[in-house]
Scaffold this active site. Structure first.
Site, short mmCIF file in Angstrom:
data_model
loop_
_atom_site.label_atom_id
_atom_site.label_comp_id
_atom_site.label_asym_id
_atom_site.label_seq_id
_atom_site.Cartn_x
_atom_site.Cartn_y
_atom_site.Cartn_z
N GLN A 154 31.42 34.28 49.35
CA GLN A 154 31.14 35.75 48.59
C GLN A 154 30.94 36.64 49.48
O GLN A 154 31.44 37.84 49.31
CB GLN A 154 29.61 35.69 47.93
N SER B 184 17.49 37.88 49.77
CA SER B 184 18.65 37.41 48.70
C SER B 184 19.71 38.09 48.66
O SER B 184 20.29 39.13 48.94
CB SER B 184 17.81 37.81 47.20
N GLU B 185 21.00 36.95 48.60
CA GLU B 185 22.44 37.65 48.95
C GLU B 185 22.98 38.73 48.33
O GLU B 185 23.97 39.44 48.54
CB GLU B 185 23.30 36.22 48.57
N ASN B 186 22.20 38.77 47.02
CA ASN B 186 22.56 39.98 46.04
C ASN B 186 22.22 41.25 46.50
O ASN B 186 22.58 42.40 45.61
CB ASN B 186 22.57 39.55 44.67
N SER C 293 24.69 43.05 53.01
CA SER C 293 23.80 41.67 52.87
C SER C 293 24.66 40.52 53.55
O SER C 293 24.02 39.50 54.47
CB SER C 293 23.96 41.35 51.39
#
Lengths: 223, 252
Positions: B129, A56-58, A98
């Site tokens: 991001q 998961s990117e976070n 990440s």
């Protein structure tokens, strides 16, 4: 724009069926990121006994299913900011790490939703481009170009009947020539240097009929 | 010592050893007694990083403190642009923010940002991001920029320098510096060593490195050595101020 006939000889795959079809192709041991929206369904369909690791990117590797009611932890969420769990063997890391693992191809497969995919593999999935719509990109551009394999999971047609497989995207691009494969409710297609190549389709459709429906060239499966 | 640095020396521990007047022991103590003390010198026009991914890792007490502190014309660097009425959304609503640099401003309830944006009352720099994280990291690592494939050929790379590297096209991205970085950590000590909690870590470590002044709100303060050195995530050199914030005040 190609209109879909109301009565057809074929039956569309449901969202869960698309997810199950895609999950069949995820190989043992793969590190996989499932984008928000439809791709999250894939987690429910990974064949029993096949071990994969969800990223998961976070900042999670080894992401597990949602917690039982009452067990939610505000500090443990997925990319959609919903509560999740961490499996034994999982790890936490910061955002820079990440995206390093994403960008440099350490991640095997990214599964993303899309507005449009072009025959050269261009992806549009982050912004409608309509005035007044708030643009937001999140990790979409990073995921699109970073993973070893970028797979798109989407409906074949929009609600208005426009095919989402196009010769050229007219929505703002997320990435150029980045999509390797597309899973829709009608078919699975590879994106090659020569354009879309059919892998398999729902019963009653072949490359020629699908190509006609879609309004883009789709080559028959390579044998 | 003058300015904020003076506050790092805990005067309670400045003093003389029993029986002597000459041996003055000073210690590093980055712990401040209150959020207000930790944010007293945020100036108008400052660039302020705020950690968090949605609510996970958001330093709610520091953001509230920033609203109370009153600095305006701020540039905020964060992953999101706030939701509901709390946190970053409240800061925006108070009219303190000139510009937001973020990856994902749109949320189901980001109506405060949405309205300001549509009215042209706030500037938005939208950044993928991973580019956001790496630009922040670059600032904290003394890197003058980097080439990345992310965003090439898209609207978000328009006007940026590009270069072909190993047969692929890369876009040049520059560091994002900040006057202040406000982050949330789980555990800290008086040297500023930090650990985080689960996925609340997200932007904390990179922002800690990038902030000229990094303020960490921590749930628990421990003595030196109370954090296993093998487990320190952010070494104290990157942190200038630590404030303990009771858990009740953070989760609401």
């Amino acid at each position: 724009m190609t209109r879909v006939a109301e009565s057809t000889a074929w039956r569309k795959r449901t969202r869960d069926e698309i997810a199950a079809r895609l999950a069949e192709d995820i190989f043992e041991g793969a590190y996989v990121n499932l984008g928000i929206g439809m791709p999250t369904l894939v987690a429910n369909h990974v064949p029993t006994g096949r071990e994969i690791v969800l990223q998961s990117e976070n900042g999670l590797l080894g992401m597990g299913p949602p917690p039982a009611p009452g067990e939610e932890d505000l500090a443990l969420v997925n990319a959609g900011k919903q509560p999740v769990t961490l499996l034994p063997g999982g790890a936490y890391f910061d955002s820079a790490d990440s995206f390093a693992m994403m960008r440099a191809g350490h991640l095997d497969i990214a599964v993303l939703g899309a507005f449009q995919v072009s025959e050269s593999g261009d992806l549009a999935n982050w912004h409608t481009g309509r005035p007044g719509d708030i643009p937001a990109v999140g990790g979409a551009m990073d995921l699109a170009v970073g993973a070893k394999h970028t797979w798109v999971m989407m409906e074949h047609f929009t609600h208005d009947g426009a095919c989402k497989l196009v010769s050229r995207c007219d929505y703002p691009l997320t990435g150029l020539r980045c999509v390797n494969r597309v899973y829709t409710d009608l078919a699975v297609l590879d994106v090659t240097v020569g354009g879309f190549v059919l892998r398999d389709a729902v019963g009653g459709l072949d490359a020629e009929s699908l190509s006609q429906l879609s309004g883009v060239a789709i080559a028959p499966p390579h044998r | 010592m003058s300015g904020p640095e003076a506050e790092f020396t805990d005067t309670r521990l400045l003093g003389s050893r029993a029986g002597t007047q000459s041996w003055i022991v000073t210690v590093i103590n980055k712990v401040l007694p209150s959020v207000a003390a930790a944010l007293s010198d945020v100036h108008d026009g400052a660039t302020v990083m705020i950690g968090g991914f949605g609510g996970a890792g958001l330093p709610v007490a520091l953001v509230d403190g920033l609203i109370g502190q009153g600095a305006r014309d701020l540039t905020i660097v964060a992953n999101n642009a706030g939701n509901g009425e709390l946190g970053i959304a409240a800061l925006l609503k108070a009219g303190r923010v000139r510009k937001v640099i973020c990856s994902f401003p749109r949320q189901t309830d980001s109506y405060i940002f949405d309205a300001l944006y549509r009215a042209g009352q706030i500037e938005l720099e939208l950044v993928p991001q991973g580019n956001l994280a790496e630009r922040i990291r670059a600032a904290g690592a003394g890197i003058g920029g980097f080439f990345t494939r992310v965003g090439f050929g898209t609207d978000l790379a328009r006007g940026k320098e590009v270069r072909e590297i190993n047969g692929e096209m890369y876009v040049f991205e520059t560091p994002i510096y900040a006057d202040f970085a406000l982050i949330k950590a789980e555990r800290g000590d008086r040297w500023g060593n930090l650990t985080y909690r689960k996925s609340a870590r997200n932007f904390g470590p990179a922002m800690a490195m990038a902030g000229a002044v990094t303020v960490a709100e921590v749930r628990e303060l421990v003595p030196l050595g109370g954090i296993d050195p093998e487990a320190v995530i952010t070494p104290g050199i990157f942190v200038q101020r630590v404030v303990r914030v009771a858990q009740e005040a953070v989760v609401r």
